[in-house]
Enzyme design. Structure first.
Site, PDB file in Angstrom:
ATOM      1  N   GLU A 192      54.196  17.714  48.931  1.00  9.97           N
ATOM      2  CA  GLU A 192      52.846  18.256  48.937  1.00  9.97           C
ATOM      3  C   GLU A 192      52.040  17.773  50.153  1.00  9.97           C
ATOM      4  O   GLU A 192      51.352  18.551  50.798  1.00  9.97           O
ATOM      5  CB  GLU A 192      52.126  17.864  47.642  1.00  9.97           C
ATOM      6  CG  GLU A 192      50.684  18.349  47.523  1.00  9.97           C
ATOM      7  CD  GLU A 192      50.569  19.867  47.357  1.00  9.97           C
ATOM      8  OE1 GLU A 192      51.607  20.515  47.160  1.00  9.97           O
ATOM      9  OE2 GLU A 192      49.441  20.386  47.449  1.00  9.97           O
ATOM     10  N   ASP A 193      52.145  16.477  50.462  1.00  8.33           N
ATOM     11  CA  ASP A 193      51.195  15.888  51.416  1.00  8.33           C
ATOM     12  C   ASP A 193      51.787  15.507  52.771  1.00  8.33           C
ATOM     13  O   ASP A 193      51.052  15.065  53.652  1.00  8.33           O
ATOM     14  CB  ASP A 193      50.564  14.616  50.815  1.00  8.33           C
ATOM     15  CG  ASP A 193      49.685  14.938  49.616  1.00  8.33           C
ATOM     16  OD1 ASP A 193      49.237  16.101  49.519  1.00  8.33           O
ATOM     17  OD2 ASP A 193      49.461  14.044  48.787  1.00  8.33           O
TER      18      ASP A 193
END
Ligand code: MN
Length: 741
Positions: A85-86
């Site tokens: 996700e990051d």
């Protein structure tokens, strides 16, 4: 090879490693370290809001998965849970280094993270919870998500007030209920208390402060109760572990609001837990506790004989202690205890852990057992990787652009989605977007998709093809309704073509159907007034052409068969008659006064349904194997059945030899108004007429009516009519009729 990170990060990791060692987990620490290093490198530039390195969050989440008793892959996945996700790390990167399973779990957690939460009504939230569970194909995905959420809630102080509120609401409405459903009470309670802290800070603080103020007293009281019970159970040789706790804040809070109590009115905020070796000890302990303290009526619950749906088992009772102060007592075995604390994770923890496999472990919770049914026992270590969340395998959950969650059957398409919103939306649909991209109408929707329907007022409306694409019955029904209403001419045309082509395929012609008289029967069966409606029904898809033709085919076969067997029966009887009357063959001879067209000397009988007598207009019916039965021409059985169905072709003409007299039993029915001596009057008239009465009965109906049934022997219609006329003039006889059908 080992990379070193800043001291705070290394310290945090060391604590995780220590926890893994303490838990006695069978874990490859090199692999855990490798996951940590990958995460630490990937998140290197990121900080949490409190200023700490981001990676401390994923280490903390991993640490919670250790507390939950999850396995090595879970710890590794928890460490990596925010990388996709990051950071730049991809599914492939993770799969290469840690295997596809870990990569899939991390991707699963990522998908859950991306689901956009907006608070809605209860039904929406339930769909949301189901969707998250359905999206977690591997149960570890949702468990890691719970660990992630728990740590985020623990560190929520640094977030903005809006974010605190939103996340707390989401936790209270979605994640705590999921933890509850999975039976993980410890996580559920922590999530609830942390959420409450932000949702009602004042109420939360009041309870915390009030408990703190009373804590010493409560502790002292509970310790006394505890040792008294411990002493008593020792006398009875019951081995047990006892401890007490103060109930979690949210449960006290909820009690205050649902029962409208002030905090000082809630007494049983203490709970005592007694854990014993076996079920019979549970009930023994209960008996002892109720003997020592007065139970509060209505508070005893036996969740051992009737477990909660999430598998929770315990005996629960509330008793009055010495002060007098009530407190709750929970009594359970160690197995029940583990299930109550760790839920679905307990299963795994104690399967692969020291406790080993236990007989009847599958009974622990019904839904896990259900999941296991399709997946036979494998290696204990593989338990969780094999455990798939297929609870909602037949449902798919998607979002409207406004954030509502819609539940549809698995395999649903944008067409189903459009009709589930409203039939007008479906009828005006010209296209659909899924997650912002245009998709074809037969695109299969996935859990978590955001679906948008493109509509136009000048849309042509649904086409027949949509019936094959739509998955849900309700969408198909709505499409059919539209086609039926809007397209009659087209439907007739289309239906006619479809039916004709199907008839050709099955080798049947329309003229055959008409000549055999099959059409009226089929139309009647389908409740359709005429053949145009049949075409229309086939045209809009209400009827399948293949099935309709199949029906024609069946009825045709029956009709052919009947015509055939009627002909055969007639031939046979004629042959027999010919043999018997070889001398005067060819000349028609009456039998019991009856002449039957084309038949001589066959067996005849008079039908019981209409009891004909000489002089009545009659017809014959060729029975299966017992000659010809003679009916009145106006007999219901003749009138209703002569034109169609399987008996077509069995009816034959019949007539009386003029002037013939015999002896016929026939039945009459008299409708009367009830009165005294009515039966006597009827009997007197019959006697006076010298009628040969075979049977006579009368009975009262409701509303002052009576009915008389009569069977008589007469020689012909003339005699019968005379009797009927005489009966009809008896006072209060309303109607005299012949029994028919
Ligand atoms: Mn996270």
């Amino acid at each position: 090879m080992t990379e070193c990170f800043e001291p705070a990060v290394e310290q945090c990791y060391a604590a995780l490693e220590q926890k893994i060692r303490d838990a006695g987990m069978n874990v490859n620490l090199d692999r855990v370290r490798a996951a940590f290093e990958l995460a630490a490198r990937a998140h290197r530039e990121q900080k949490r809001r409190d200023g700490s390195p981001y990676v401390t969050h994923v280490v903390a989440a991993a640490s919670i998965t250790v507390d939950m008793g999850l396995d090595e892959d879970s710890v590794v996945s928890a460490l990596l849970h925010d990388t996709i996700e990051d950071t730049d790390v991809t599914h492939e990167d993770i799969a290469r280094q840690f295997g596809p399973q870990v990569a899939d779990i991390v991707e699963g957690v990522t998908k859950l993270t991306r689901v956009n939460y907006t608070s809605r009504e209860e039904e929406q939230m339930e769909n949301m919870r189901k969707m998250l569970l359905a999206m977690s194909k591997d149960i570890r995905v949702i468990l890691i998500k719970l660990a992630d959420r728990l740590h985020n809630m623990m560190t929520m102080d640094y977030q903005t007030p809006e974010k605190q509120r939103l996340k707390s609401l989401e936790t209270m409405e979605i994640y705590a209920p999921i933890a509850h459903r999975l039976g993980i009470q410890t996580i559920k309670w922590e999530l609830e208390d942390l959420s409450l802290k932000y949702l009602d800070p004042v109420g939360y603080r009041q309870i915390v402060e009030s408990i703190d103020a009373r804590r010493d007293n409560l502790e002292e009281f509970m310790s006394r109760m505890e040792s008294r019970i411990r002493e008593r159970l020792r006398q009875w040789d019951i081995e047990c572990t006892i401890y007490h706790r103060i109930k979690h804040i949210y449960s006290i809070y909820r009690k205050m609001y649902t029962q409208n109590l002030q905090l000082n009115e809630i007494f049983d905020i203490c709970a005592l837990r007694i854990i014993v070796e076996n079920v019979s000890d549970c009930y023994n302990v209960l008996g002892q506790v109720h003997d020592m303290f007065k139970p509060v009526p209505g508070k005893f619950k036996d969740y051992i004989s009737t477990p909660k749906p999430n598998g929770y088992q315990s005996l629960q009772t509330t008793v009055i202690g010495t002060e007098p102060m009530p407190f709750e007592v929970q009594i359970r075995t160690w197995e029940m205890h583990r299930t109550a604390e760790y839920g679905v994770a307990a299963h795994w923890k104690y399967k692969s852990g020291n406790a080993g496999l236990r007989e009847g472990d599958e009974e622990v919770f019904a839904w896990v057992r259900h999941l296991l049914e399709t997946q036979q026992e494998t290696d204990a270590d593989d338990f969780f990787s094999e455990l798939k969340v297929d609870m909602f395998a037949d449902e798919v959950f998607v979002f409207t652009p406004q954030g509502d969650v819609i539940s549809m059957p698995a395999g649903a398409t944008p067409i189903d989605f459009a009709y589930s919103i409203h039939s007008a939306v479906g009828n005006r649909m010209v296209g659909a977007k899924v997650n912002g991209r245009i998709v074809p109408f037969d695109h299969q929707l996935q859990n978590g998709d955001i679906v948008e329907v493109l509509t136009s007022k000048s849309a042509p409306g649904p086409s027949r093809d949509w019936l094959n694409i739509a998955k849900s019955g309700s969408a198909r029904t709505k499409i059919k309704q539209w086609l039926k209403k809007e397209r009659r001419e087209e439907n007739i045309q289309q239906g006619r073509e479809m039916l004709e082509s199907e008839l050709r395929r099955q080798g049947i012609t329309l003229s055959e159907i008409q000549s055999m008289g099959v059409l009226p029967e089929v139309l009647k069966h389908l409740s359709l007034p005429d053949i145009e409606d049949l075409y229309a029904a086939v045209g809009y898809g209400g009827l399948s052409a293949a099935k309709t033709v199949g029906r024609f085919r069946e009825d045709l076969l029956k009709a052919h068969k009947n015509a055939e067997s009627a002909r055969t029966a007639i031939d046979k009887m004629n042959e027999a008659a010919e043999r018997r009357n070889s001398k005067d063959a060819g000349r028609q001879k009456p039998i019991q006064g009856v002449l039957i067209a084309g038949l001589d000397n066959c067996l005849i009988k008079f039908a019981h349904c209409c009891t004909p007598v000489a002089g009545d207009e009659i017809v014959g019916f060729i029975t299966r194997g017992s000659g010809v039965s003679i009916h009145r021409a106006d007999c219901k059985n003749h009138v209703e059945k002569k034109d169609g169905g399987e008996n077509r072709g069995r009816w034959v003409e019949a007539s009386w030899t003029p002037g013939y007299e015999g002896s016929y039993v026939t039945a009459l029915r008299l409708n009367c108004a009830d009165r005294n001596a009515l039966v006597m009057d009827i009997a007197t008239v019959l006697n006076a007429l010298n009628a040969k009465v075979r049977s006579f009965s009368a009975r009262d109906l409701s509303g002052g009516k009576a009915v008389a049934s009569l069977t008589l022997e007469v020689k012909n219609l003339g005699e019968l009519r005379a009797i009927m006329a005489r009966l009809a003039v008896i006072p209060s006889v309303k109607e005299v009729s012949r029994v028919n059908g």
